[in-house]
Design a protein around this motif. Structure first.
Motif, mmCIF file in Angstrom:
data_model
loop_
_atom_site.group_PDB
_atom_site.id
_atom_site.type_symbol
_atom_site.label_atom_id
_atom_site.label_comp_id
_atom_site.label_asym_id
_atom_site.label_seq_id
_atom_site.Cartn_x
_atom_site.Cartn_y
_atom_site.Cartn_z
ATOM 1 N N ARG A 103 0.835 -1.208 0.000
ATOM 2 C CA ARG A 103 0.000 0.000 0.000
ATOM 3 C C ARG A 103 0.869 1.257 0.000
ATOM 4 N NH1 ARG A 103 -3.093 -3.175 4.032
ATOM 5 N NH2 ARG A 103 -4.950 -3.954 2.953
ATOM 6 N N ARG A 104 1.878 1.260 0.851
ATOM 7 C CA ARG A 104 2.752 2.434 0.924
ATOM 8 C C ARG A 104 3.486 2.655 -0.398
ATOM 9 N NH1 ARG A 104 3.649 0.660 6.478
ATOM 10 N NH2 ARG A 104 5.475 -0.536 5.818
ATOM 11 N N ALA A 105 3.913 1.573 -1.029
ATOM 12 C CA ALA A 105 4.615 1.699 -2.319
ATOM 13 C C ALA A 105 3.676 2.251 -3.386
ATOM 14 C CB ALA A 105 5.157 0.334 -2.744
ATOM 15 N N ALA A 106 2.411 1.807 -3.357
ATOM 16 C CA ALA A 106 1.445 2.292 -4.343
ATOM 17 C C ALA A 106 1.148 3.773 -4.120
ATOM 18 C CB ALA A 106 0.155 1.478 -4.253
ATOM 19 N N ARG A 107 1.053 4.187 -2.849
ATOM 20 C CA ARG A 107 0.793 5.608 -2.574
ATOM 21 C C ARG A 107 1.968 6.461 -3.035
ATOM 22 N NH1 ARG A 107 -0.564 7.063 3.459
ATOM 23 N NH2 ARG A 107 -2.754 6.881 2.815
ATOM 24 N N THR A 115 -1.335 0.152 -8.451
ATOM 25 C CA THR A 115 -2.418 0.047 -7.476
ATOM 26 C C THR A 115 -1.939 -0.712 -6.248
ATOM 27 O OG1 THR A 115 -3.263 -2.014 -8.415
ATOM 28 C CG2 THR A 115 -4.148 0.041 -9.303
ATOM 29 N N GLY A 116 -2.688 -0.568 -5.170
ATOM 30 C CA GLY A 116 -2.386 -1.296 -3.960
ATOM 31 C C GLY A 116 -2.726 -2.769 -4.107
ATOM 32 N N PRO A 117 -2.484 -3.544 -3.066
ATOM 33 C CA PRO A 117 -2.684 -4.990 -3.148
ATOM 34 C C PRO A 117 -4.148 -5.360 -3.375
ATOM 35 C CG PRO A 117 -2.388 -4.313 -0.871
ATOM 36 C CD PRO A 117 -2.084 -3.117 -1.722
ATOM 37 N N LEU A 213 -14.648 -0.854 -10.440
ATOM 38 C CA LEU A 213 -13.615 -0.621 -9.431
ATOM 39 C C LEU A 213 -12.336 -0.061 -10.058
ATOM 40 C CD1 LEU A 213 -14.045 -3.823 -7.203
ATOM 41 C CD2 LEU A 213 -14.871 -1.506 -6.738
ATOM 42 N N ASP A 214 -12.051 -0.462 -11.297
ATOM 43 C CA ASP A 214 -10.845 0.017 -11.969
ATOM 44 C C ASP A 214 -10.917 1.502 -12.314
ATOM 45 O OD1 ASP A 214 -9.507 -2.361 -11.892
ATOM 46 O OD2 ASP A 214 -10.045 -2.981 -13.927
ATOM 47 N N LYS A 215 -12.136 2.038 -12.410
ATOM 48 C CA LYS A 215 -12.296 3.435 -12.843
ATOM 49 C C LYS A 215 -12.124 4.439 -11.710
ATOM 50 C CE LYS A 215 -15.380 2.220 -16.665
ATOM 51 N NZ LYS A 215 -16.766 2.262 -17.186
ATOM 52 N N ARG A 216 -11.993 3.970 -10.492
ATOM 53 C CA ARG A 216 -11.813 4.895 -9.380
ATOM 54 C C ARG A 216 -10.459 5.586 -9.498
ATOM 55 N NH1 ARG A 216 -12.521 1.072 -4.389
ATOM 56 N NH2 ARG A 216 -10.873 0.067 -5.585
ATOM 57 N N GLU A 217 -10.444 6.913 -9.406
ATOM 58 C CA GLU A 217 -9.235 7.684 -9.685
ATOM 59 C C GLU A 217 -8.516 8.153 -8.428
ATOM 60 O OE1 GLU A 217 -10.399 10.821 -12.260
ATOM 61 O OE2 GLU A 217 -10.780 9.504 -13.980
ATOM 62 N N ASN A 218 -9.140 8.067 -7.260
ATOM 63 C CA ASN A 218 -8.506 8.530 -6.036
ATOM 64 C C ASN A 218 -7.274 7.679 -5.717
ATOM 65 O OD1 ASN A 218 -8.115 8.412 -2.944
ATOM 66 N ND2 ASN A 218 -9.405 10.220 -3.227
ATOM 67 N N VAL A 219 -6.129 8.326 -5.554
ATOM 68 C CA VAL A 219 -4.868 7.606 -5.346
ATOM 69 C C VAL A 219 -4.905 6.790 -4.062
ATOM 70 C CG1 VAL A 219 -2.399 7.866 -4.931
ATOM 71 C CG2 VAL A 219 -3.514 9.240 -6.693
ATOM 72 N N ASP A 220 -5.430 7.373 -2.975
ATOM 73 C CA ASP A 220 -5.472 6.667 -1.697
ATOM 74 C C ASP A 220 -6.402 5.464 -1.752
ATOM 75 O OD1 ASP A 220 -3.626 8.282 -0.490
ATOM 76 O OD2 ASP A 220 -5.086 9.607 0.460
ATOM 77 N N VAL A 221 -7.518 5.609 -2.455
ATOM 78 C CA VAL A 221 -8.459 4.493 -2.593
ATOM 79 C C VAL A 221 -7.814 3.349 -3.356
ATOM 80 C CG1 VAL A 221 -10.628 3.757 -3.666
ATOM 81 C CG2 VAL A 221 -10.544 5.893 -2.370
ATOM 82 N N GLN A 222 -7.154 3.670 -4.441
ATOM 83 C CA GLN A 222 -6.485 2.637 -5.226
ATOM 84 C C GLN A 222 -5.342 2.002 -4.442
ATOM 85 O OE1 GLN A 222 -7.337 1.182 -7.816
ATOM 86 N NE2 GLN A 222 -8.366 2.497 -9.289
ATOM 87 N N ALA A 223 -4.605 2.816 -3.685
ATOM 88 C CA ALA A 223 -3.475 2.287 -2.919
ATOM 89 C C ALA A 223 -3.949 1.371 -1.792
ATOM 90 C CB ALA A 223 -2.646 3.433 -2.350
ATOM 91 N N ALA A 224 -5.115 1.660 -1.221
ATOM 92 C CA ALA A 224 -5.647 0.834 -0.127
ATOM 93 C C ALA A 224 -5.960 -0.580 -0.594
ATOM 94 C CB ALA A 224 -6.888 1.484 0.469
#
Length: 426
Positions: A103-107, A115-117, A213-224
Motif C-alpha cells: 500500500r505504501r509503495a502504491a501511494r 495500485t495497492g494490493p 472498481l478500476d475506474k476509481r481515480e482517487n490515489v489513496d483508494v487505489q493504494a488501499a
C-alpha cells in the motif's frame, strides 16, 4: 462463580472461542486489558450483544472479559465457550504487514498507474475466509487506510443479501454486532444461490464489478486495495470461476486457507504470472463446519436482517402496486438466436446473459427482486442495483403485487430483476 456472569482471563496470544446458539443473545464486556474480535478493537467497559454468532476474542497482551445472559445462564445461550492458544493470528498479522508495504509503495507511486494490493481469500467452505477478510480489513483501517471489501460469495452474502456480488469501502472498524458497512455498497444481482445456475452470468457480473472498481481515480483508494471474499466451491466449475475472478479482478495476492491441494493447483496455474503471490495460511482451530440446513438458515437470517435489522429494530414497509407500473426481467434462459438464423440441423440454445421479460404469475411469490438503477432494460446487466424487495402476494385478477421493502416510499427504479432465490421469513 455465578453462571449468569462468567469471567475469563486470557493470557497474551490466546483467544476465547464462542459459539452463540441461533436466536440467542450473549452479552460480552471487556473489563481489563486489550482485546479484539476479527481485528475490531473492543472498548473497555462497553457491552456487546452477540446474536447467534461464532467468533473469537483475541488478545495480544492479555485481558479479562465477562460473559453474561439476560434472564438465563450463559450455558443456556452458548453452544460452547473455551480458550485456546492455537491461533494463526501471528501469521495473519505478518500478511497484513506485507500488504501494508504494498500500500505504501502504491501511494508513493502516485498516479503512475500502480495500485495497492488486490488480495483474494480462497478455500473450501467453513475454513474462516470471511473472518480472515474482516481481520485484514480492520487491520488496514487501524493503520489509516480505507480498503474496499468485495464479496463474491453468492451463497451467504457478507455485505448484502445472498445471490449478490457486492463491494463497499471500509472506512472504519467493522462493527462486531452490525457487520459490514452498507452505506455505499456497489451491488449487482446474480439472483441464484449457486454459480452452476448460470456461470456465464456470474462471470459477466464479476467482470462488470471489476471494470467499475478500476475506474476509481482517487490515489489513496487505489493504494488501499481490495480484500476479496470468495465461495467455498473450488472443484470443477468452481475452480474455473475462481481462476476467472483472480484474472478479472487482477488479484495479485492469493491467500489459500485450509487446503494444500488447492494451494498447489493455484501455484501451478499462476506460476507464469510473476506479479501474483500465492500464500498458504492455516485455518483457525475454532472454525465450525455447517450443515446444508444450517447454511440455509444463515441465508434466511441475512435476508431477515436486511429488512428488519440485526437487532430487529427496523420496520420494513409493505406496499401494493399495479403490475403495469413495474417491469420485471430475468437474465438468462431466452433463445440465443432465432432458428431461422442457425445453420441447417443446428438447434437454438439458451443465452445465459439475455434479458427477458417475466410475466406476472404466482411463481413470483416469495421471490427476492432487485430494484435496478437502469433507465432501460438494455442496461440491466451493466448498472448496479439500488436494493431489494420481497414479493409477498400476487393478484393475477387485479394485476397487482404486494412487496416488502426496507423503507417506505416509491421504488428508486421501475425495472426489477428476478432470479431463482426464494425467501420464506418466519
Amino acid at each position: 462463580m455465578d453462571s449468569k456472569v462468567q469471567a475469563h482471563t486470557l493470557a497474551q496470544g490466546h483467544e476465547l472461542r464462542i459459539e452463540v446458539k441461533p436466536d440467542k443473545v450473549l452479552l460480552l464486556k471487556l473489563v481489563q486489558g486489550e482485546a479484539e474480535i476479527f481485528g475490531t478493537e473492543l472498548a473497555l467497559g462497553e457491552q456487546l450483544s452477540l446474536r447467534g454468532q461464532k467468533l473469537a476474542v483475541f488478545t495480544w497482551n492479555g485481558c479479562t472479559v465477562e460473559l453474561a445472559a439476560e434472564d438465563a445462564q450463559v450455558d443456556d445461550v452458548a453452544e460452547s465457550v473455551y480458550e485456546s492458544d492455537d491461533t494463526p493470528m501471528l501469521s495473519y498479522l505478518n500478511v497484513h504487514e506485507s500488504l501494508e508495504q504494498r500500500r505504501r509503495a502504491a501511494r508513493e507511486a502516485g498516479t503512475s498507474g500502480r495500485t495497492g494490493p488486490r488480495t483474494i481469500v480462497v478455500g473450501p467452505t467453513d475454513v474462516g475466509k470471511s473472518s480472515l477478510c474482516r481481520i485484514l480489513l480492520n487491520y488496514a483501517v487501524r493503520t489509516g487506510w480505507a480498503p474496499t471489501a468485495v464479496d463474491l460469495d453468492i451463497g451467504q452474502g457478507s455485505i448484502t443479501v445472498p445471490g449478490s456480488i457486492a463491494a463497499t469501502p471500509v472506512e472504519g472498524p467493522i462493527d462486531v454486532e452490525e457487520g459490514m458497512p452498507i452505506d455505499l455498497p456497489l451491488v449487482f444481482y446474480y439472483g441464484h444461490q449457486t454459480p452452476t445456475e448460470n456461470p456465464e452470468l456470474y462471470r459477466a457480473v464479476v467482470e462488470r464489478m471489476s471494470s467499475i472498481l478500476d475506474k476509481r481515480e482517487n490515489v489513496d483508494v487505489q493504494a488501499a486495495g481490495l480484500i476479496i471474499n470468495t465461495m467455498g466451491f473450488i472443484e470443477g466449475l468452481g475452480y474455473e470461476l475462481l481462476l476467472h475472478a483472480i484474472s478479472a479482478l487482477r488479484a495479485d495476492v492469493v491467500l489459500v486457507l485450509g487446503q494444500e491441494r488447492l494451494f498447489n493447483q493455484l501455484k501451478t496455474h499462476l506460476r507464469a504470472q510473476q506479479r501474483v503471490s500465492v500464500v498458504r495460511l492455516h485455518s483457525s482451530g475454532g472454525v465450525v463446519s455447517r450443515t446444508p440446513p444450517v447454511r440455509k438458515q444463515a441465508r434466511m437470517q441475512r435476508v431477515k436482517e436486511y429488512f428488519y435489522g440485526v437487532r430487529g429494530d427496523l420496520s420494513p414497509h409493505s406496499q401494493t402496486i399495479r403490475l403495469d407500473d413495474l417491469r420485471i426481467y430475468r437474465i438468462g434462459g431466452g433463445p440465443r438466436a432465432p432458428t431461422s438464423a442457425l445453420p441447417i440441423g443446428a438447434s437454438s440454445v439458451a443465452d445465459p446473459i439475455r434479458v427477458t421479460p417475466v410475466s406476472a404469475s404466482l411463481d413470483l411469490m416469495h421471490s427476492m427482486l432487485a430494484v435496478s438503477h437502469a433507465a432501460t432494460p438494455d442496461q440491466l446487466l451493466s448498472v448496479n442495483v439500488a436494493g431489494f424487495v420481497l414479493i409477498t402476494d400476487v393478484d393475477i385478477v387485479q394485476r397487482t403485487i404486494t412487496y416488502l421493502a426496507p423503507c417506505p416510499g416509491s421504488l428508486p427504479g421501475r425495472y426489477l430483476i428476478a432470479g431463482s432465490f426464494k425467501v420464506f421469513l418466519e
